[in-house]
Design a protein around this motif. Structure first.
Motif, short mmCIF file in Angstrom:
data_model
loop_
_atom_site.label_atom_id
_atom_site.label_comp_id
_atom_site.label_asym_id
_atom_site.label_seq_id
_atom_site.Cartn_x
_atom_site.Cartn_y
_atom_site.Cartn_z
N ARG A 273 17.32 18.48 39.00
CA ARG A 273 17.86 17.50 39.94
C ARG A 273 18.91 16.56 39.59
O ARG A 273 19.87 16.28 40.30
N GLY A 274 18.50 15.92 38.32
CA GLY A 274 19.55 14.90 37.85
C GLY A 274 20.77 15.67 37.03
O GLY A 274 21.61 14.55 36.58
N LYS A 275 21.14 16.77 37.20
CA LYS A 275 22.32 17.34 36.37
C LYS A 275 23.28 17.33 37.21
O LYS A 275 23.30 17.79 38.46
N ASP A 276 24.58 17.29 36.51
CA ASP A 276 25.86 17.21 37.46
C ASP A 276 25.87 18.83 37.91
O ASP A 276 25.93 19.88 37.37
N GLY A 277 26.51 18.72 39.27
CA GLY A 277 26.72 20.00 39.97
C GLY A 277 25.48 20.76 40.69
O GLY A 277 25.64 21.89 41.25
N TYR A 278 24.23 19.97 40.33
CA TYR A 278 23.26 20.87 41.00
C TYR A 278 23.16 20.81 42.44
O TYR A 278 23.39 19.48 42.99
#
Length: 378
Positions: A337-342
């Motif tokens: 959830r907290g990752k870029d592009g998710y």
């Protein structure tokens, strides 16, 4: 431990006795060094080699300390213990004091002899490294980083959700208590007496953790169970289950105080570790056997999963709707959830999100602290 005399390095005492003596010195200094931790320390040093002082230091710090509060005492005992041993070499002592090899190691931890300014800089560097580690994705860490990270879970916040108590109790303020007021007047033979008051206090609200331990969650399951172990020991009623191809109740295993022993017991209990994912069937099993009977009623239920579902999403959606109708709040934790592009486009996530009250990240120590705050807000 070794001392250096010219080109010759000699061992001052038997390795096992030296290492066990160090572990027991830590216990005497107040650290919770259990026999399991001693065994883990000996195994770790056997792996890295006793001749490597830096590796020996970190092996002990990763296996013998229980949290940040232990690190200062660990450093002091480490320095005192091994320095004392180096003063008793078996070979004739040289004319000058032999160099203390672990000086370079302790420089990294702020115990050097270069003065207050250097010490302050080293402390700041250590604090900065710790903060960086708190922000790192636990799924991308090396084995050494995870070993260091394991000692930092004790610093996490614990959730403390509360609910209104069912019954009112006597209080100095609140609403009028007519029965107690009448009894007071009867004791005074009908003469006016002080008014009695009552109010409803608060009670701890139950927290239920459902941790996905399937193959797609294998890099995060260990950390999530460490979070669960930390929460179980916090005073708030917490129940923990693992989900994969089946549902497993692991609360009893996680009640053991030592985190390594607790996780080992939990791992021995779970038969489907790193297997497939049948979230819908696992949720149905939880609701049929535990949730419908009361465990999920009024609780904060935290589902830790990436949402990859091999079964039918219709079943998952139906069980999430049942769960929402029973629980006080449903929180979904997704490591991605907290990752870029998710983007939450997985079928399991799409089917579940309409029935969740919160959708949060769970891939770093920092996000684990944020999760505790979300659960506390209940």
């Amino acid at each position: 431990m070794t001392t250096t005399t010219g080109d010759t390095a000699v061992l001052t005492t038997a390795p096992d006795a030296l290492l066990l003596g160090f572990a027991r010195a830590l216990r005497a200094a107040g650290l919770a060094v259990t026999p399991d931790r001693e065994a883990g320390y000996l195994a770790a040093v056997a792996t890295v080699g006793l001749g490597d002082e830096r590796a020996t230091y970190w092996a002990g710090r990763a296996t013998l300390t229980g949290g940040p509060d232990d690190i200062l005492r660990y450093d002091q005992v480490f320095s005192a213990w091994f320095t004392a041993r180096q003063e008793k070499p078996r070979t004739p002592a040289p004319a000058q004091t032999p160099p203390v090899v672990q000086a370079d190691l302790l420089d990294d931890e702020g115990e050097g002899d270069d003065g207050g300014e250097d010490r302050t800089e080293q402390i700041h560097a250590t604090a900065s490294s710790t903060e960086v580690l708190r922000q790192r994705d636990v799924g991308a860490m090396t084995v050494d980083e995870k070993a260091l990270l394991a000692s930092m879970f004790a610093s996490l916040h614990r959730p403390r959700p509360v609910r209104r108590a069912t019954r009112a109790t006597p209080s100095r303020r609140g609403t009028l208590d007519p029965r107690r007021t009448l009894r007071r007047q009867l004791r005074h033979l009908g003469e006016p007496a002080d008014l009695a008051w009552r109010r409803r206090g608060t009670r701890s609200r139950r927290v239920v953790l459902l941790v996905d331990v399937s193959g797609s969650m294998s890099t995060y399951a260990d950390s999530l169970l460490r979070v669960a172990h930390h929460w179980v020991g916090g005073g708030t009623p917490v129940e923990v289950f693992t989900m994969g191809t089946r549902l497993t109740h692991v609360t009893r295993a996680l009640r053991q105080r030592d985190p390594e022993r607790a996780l080992r017991s939990a791992g021995e209990t779970v038969p489907d570790w790193s297997g497939g994912t049948r979230l819908g069937e696992a949720l149905k099993a939880f609701l049929d056997r535990w949730g419908q009977r009361g465990m999920a009623r009024g609780a904060v239920v935290v589902v830790c999963s990436d949402g990859w579902e091999r079964g039918g999403v219709e079943l998952l959606a139906a069980q999430m709707a049942r769960l929402r109708s029973l629980a006080h709040r449903v929180v979904w934790v997704n490591p991605h959830r907290g990752k870029d592009g998710y983007l939450p486009v997985q079928q399991g996530i799409v089917a579940s999100l309409p029935h969740c009250h919160a959708f949060v990240a769970g891939h770093t120590l920092h996000t684990f602290d944020e999760l505790a705050e979300v659960v506390t807000r209940g």
